[in-house]
Design a protein around this motif. Structure first.
Motif, short mmCIF file in Angstrom:
data_model
loop_
_atom_site.label_atom_id
_atom_site.label_comp_id
_atom_site.label_asym_id
_atom_site.label_seq_id
_atom_site.Cartn_x
_atom_site.Cartn_y
_atom_site.Cartn_z
N MET A 1 6.80 15.22 11.60
CA MET A 1 5.92 14.07 11.40
C MET A 1 6.61 12.77 11.81
O MET A 1 6.00 11.89 12.43
CB MET A 1 5.45 13.99 9.94
N ALA A 2 7.90 12.66 11.47
CA ALA A 2 8.64 11.45 11.84
C ALA A 2 8.66 11.27 13.35
O ALA A 2 8.48 10.15 13.87
CB ALA A 2 10.07 11.53 11.30
N ARG B 1 8.58 3.54 -0.66
CA ARG B 1 8.33 2.47 0.30
C ARG B 1 6.83 2.36 0.54
O ARG B 1 6.11 3.36 0.54
CB ARG B 1 9.04 2.77 1.64
N SER B 2 6.35 1.14 0.74
CA SER B 2 4.96 0.95 1.11
C SER B 2 4.80 1.15 2.61
O SER B 2 5.76 1.00 3.37
CB SER B 2 4.49 -0.45 0.70
N VAL B 3 3.61 1.49 3.03
CA VAL B 3 3.36 1.78 4.44
C VAL B 3 3.01 0.48 5.17
O VAL B 3 2.33 -0.39 4.63
CB VAL B 3 2.25 2.82 4.61
N SER B 4 3.48 0.36 6.39
CA SER B 4 3.19 -0.82 7.20
C SER B 4 1.94 -0.58 8.04
O SER B 4 1.53 0.56 8.28
CB SER B 4 4.37 -1.14 8.11
N VAL B 5 1.33 -1.67 8.52
CA VAL B 5 0.15 -1.56 9.36
C VAL B 5 0.44 -0.80 10.66
O VAL B 5 -0.36 0.06 11.07
CB VAL B 5 -0.43 -2.96 9.66
N PRO B 6 1.57 -1.05 11.35
CA PRO B 6 1.85 -0.28 12.57
C PRO B 6 1.90 1.22 12.33
O PRO B 6 1.41 2.01 13.14
CB PRO B 6 3.21 -0.82 13.03
N THR C 1 0.84 -1.19 0.00
CA THR C 1 0.00 0.00 0.00
C THR C 1 0.88 1.24 0.00
O THR C 1 1.74 1.39 0.86
CB THR C 1 -0.92 0.01 1.23
N PHE C 2 0.67 2.12 -0.99
CA PHE C 2 1.45 3.36 -1.09
C PHE C 2 0.53 4.54 -0.82
O PHE C 2 -0.59 4.61 -1.33
CB PHE C 2 2.06 3.47 -2.49
N ILE C 3 1.01 5.47 0.00
CA ILE C 3 0.15 6.57 0.44
C ILE C 3 0.83 7.93 0.28
O ILE C 3 0.45 8.89 0.94
CB ILE C 3 -0.27 6.38 1.92
N GLY C 4 1.84 7.99 -0.60
CA GLY C 4 2.67 9.20 -0.69
C GLY C 4 1.93 10.51 -0.77
O GLY C 4 2.06 11.37 0.13
N PRO C 5 1.12 10.76 -1.81
CA PRO C 5 0.45 12.06 -1.92
C PRO C 5 -0.48 12.34 -0.75
O PRO C 5 -0.57 13.49 -0.29
CB PRO C 5 -0.33 11.93 -3.23
N ARG C 6 -1.18 11.33 -0.26
CA ARG C 6 -2.11 11.55 0.86
C ARG C 6 -1.35 11.89 2.14
O ARG C 6 -1.78 12.72 2.93
CB ARG C 6 -2.97 10.30 1.06
N SER D 1 14.07 9.73 7.10
CA SER D 1 14.24 9.15 5.77
C SER D 1 13.05 8.27 5.39
O SER D 1 12.66 8.21 4.22
CB SER D 1 15.53 8.34 5.70
N TYR D 2 12.45 7.59 6.39
CA TYR D 2 11.29 6.74 6.11
C TYR D 2 10.10 7.60 5.69
O TYR D 2 9.37 7.26 4.74
CB TYR D 2 10.97 5.91 7.34
N VAL D 3 9.87 8.73 6.36
CA VAL D 3 8.80 9.64 5.96
C VAL D 3 9.03 10.12 4.54
O VAL D 3 8.11 10.18 3.71
CB VAL D 3 8.69 10.83 6.93
N ASN D 4 10.28 10.47 4.24
CA ASN D 4 10.63 10.96 2.90
C ASN D 4 10.34 9.91 1.84
O ASN D 4 9.76 10.21 0.78
CB ASN D 4 12.10 11.37 2.87
N MET D 5 10.72 8.65 2.12
CA MET D 5 10.49 7.58 1.16
C MET D 5 9.00 7.27 1.02
O MET D 5 8.50 6.97 -0.08
CB MET D 5 11.26 6.33 1.57
N LEU D 6 8.24 7.36 2.14
CA LEU D 6 6.80 7.15 2.05
C LEU D 6 6.15 8.20 1.16
O LEU D 6 5.28 7.89 0.34
CB LEU D 6 6.18 7.19 3.45
#
Length: 467
Positions: A23-24, A42-47, A3-8, A32-37
């Motif tokens: 936000m991080a 990167r896809s987003v994890s459930v947690p 699941t990718f949620i970048g623009p949202r 870096s994870y926020v940036n990649m999301l």
């Protein structure tokens, strides 16, 4: 599934007036994870989705809604416009656009809608003597069509209201009209009166609010009298529900809003007379025999056909149909579409489509397999219907109904059985002559704008437009 949620996610962060670092920290993840999301690297994890809910109060189903079915269907329909004949993106490209740049996708749809509105009105008003900005408004019919299509021709709110309409078991089909009259009288204080044609020559139904009276023309047959009473009940009793639905429209034009209001009341009336579960079950059992369905539910053939296009409840769908109604001159007078098929969006004028042939055999089903220029294949069946007759001067007020579905659903349609033996023949049809690429069609009435081959004076083809 990833699941990718970048623009949202980026929009959520900006709405919160935060940096990526802020936000991080709120989510307990790295910068870096926020940036990649946000870049969809990167896809987003459930947690992380759960932390988004805790930190920002955002339902993960909203932010992770990667399907966005209505917008995707609108994009597919828009790119079937002949304007994009050689540059139509495929479904994976459209999904990528919606996933990576949803604002661009919606801006494109807004621009295309404005283009269609301008084209529609300029064609109608091409002889206007002066420029008027009002011609850029979409016609009420276009507004209704787009609104219903964007909702997949299905409105759960009206379905729920219709399900609660009868306080107990639904009356038998032959008792519906009397039950509706009694209900209008007891619940709304409205009297129903059948009026001679001569007293109401220009109308089929009138609701006189001051006299608390609903007047129906005697020119209406029994099914249509019942439908008009159910429609009136919908206009009055479901006004709040209809207002809520209309609030989704970015539209101030009174004519367009009233046209939508009428069609939503029609939707409600159909749902009352043909309850969703019962109608779907009967339709599947009889393989969409609309003559049978009209008799079983005490409605007209056209009403049963129209109801079939609305069976789009998640998990309990019917065959996704498109619906066209055409007059003897070839004008499309009504269209509804629960699909992404561009034949329903723009078509109906091709003489190879046998809906026009149905006028030769009134009341008979005319089935046909068709293939569009882009290779899309459909099963279409047509039949004439009669409008109310008021006198000997209005004997031939016939229209033709065409219902169609993708070839993958043909096994569910009984009308296809008689012509499906072996390998069926597919008629090559188009949207209309001006934009059809079939150069040697023997039914061509106009030279296509997209065909620029030179004329060979030494040879005569099937028509004067073909060599």
């Amino acid at each position: 599934m990833k699941t990718f949620i970048g623009p949202r996610l980026r929009r959520l962060r900006r709405d919160a007036n935060q940096t990526q670092a802020e936000m991080a920290k709120a989510l307990g993840i790295s910068n870096s994870y926020v940036n990649m999301l946000e870049k969809n690297e990167r896809s987003v994890s459930v947690p992380v989705l759960l932390r988004l809910f805790e930190a920002y109060g955002v339902d993960w189903r909203d932010i992770a809604d990667e399907d966005d079915t209505a917008t995707l269907n609108a994009l597919r329909a828009a790119f079937q416009d002949p304007l994009f004949h050689d540059h139509s993106p495929d479904l994976p490209q459209l999904r990528a656009l919606l996933s990576h740049a949803p604002d661009v996708a919606r801006s494109f749809l807004q621009l295309h809608h404005a283009y269609r509105a301008a084209t529609d009105q300029l064609l109608v008003l091409s002889n206007a003597s002066e420029t008027d900005l009002d011609i850029l408004r979409a016609s009420p019919e276009a507004i209704v069509h787009d609104f219903f299509r964007d909702n997949r021709n299905h409105f759960p709110e009206l379905e729920a209201a219709a399900q609660d309409f009868w306080a107990g078991p639904m009356p038998e089909a032959d008792d519906i009209y009397g039950a509706l009259k009694a209900r209008l009288k007891d619940k709304l204080g409205l009297r129903t009166r059948i009026v001679p044609v001569g007293d109401m020559p220009e109308a089929l139904r009138e609701y006189d609010e001051d006299r608390r009276e609903v007047r129906l023309s005697e020119g209406l047959d029994h099914p249509n009298r019942a439908f008009q009473l159910a429609h009136t009940s919908g206009l009055i009793e479901q006004s709040a529900v209809i207002d809520a639905l209309l609030s989704r429209l970015d539209l101030d034009d009174p004519s367009g809003r009233n046209r939508c209001r009428v069609e939503l009341a029609n939707y409600f009336a159909a749902a009352v007379l043909m309850p969703y579960d019962a109608f779907r079950a009967e339709a599947l059992a009889c393989k969409y025999d609309f003559a049978h369905l009209s008799l079983r539910f005490g409605v007209s053939f056209e009403q049963a056909c129209h109801r079939a296009t609305t069976l789009q409840r998640d998990g309990a769908e019917g065959v996704p149909f498109f619906f066209l109604r055409i007059d003897k001159a070839g004008n499309v007078t009504k269209r509804f579409n629960s699909t992404g098929f561009h034949l329903a969006e723009y078509g109906g004028a091709c003489p190879r489509l046998d809906v026009h042939t149905s006028f030769r055999s009134p009341g008979s089903i005319v089935p046909q397999f068709v293939e569009m220029p882009d290779g899309g294949r459909f099963f279409v069946f047509a039949r004439t219907v009669n409008r109310p007759r008021f006198s000997r001067h209005t004997q031939d007020k016939r229209l033709a109904i065409a219902m169609g579905c993708s070839i993958e659903h043909v096994a569910a349609i009984g009308y296809a059985e008689d012509i499906q033996q072996g390998s069926p023949r597919f008629a090559e049809v188009g949207i209309n002559c001006r934009i059809c690429p079939r150069a040697n069609c023997d039914q061509r009435a106009h030279n296509a704008m997209i065909l620029n081959e030179p004329v060979d004076v030494r040879r005569r083809g099937p028509t004067r437009y073909a060599n």
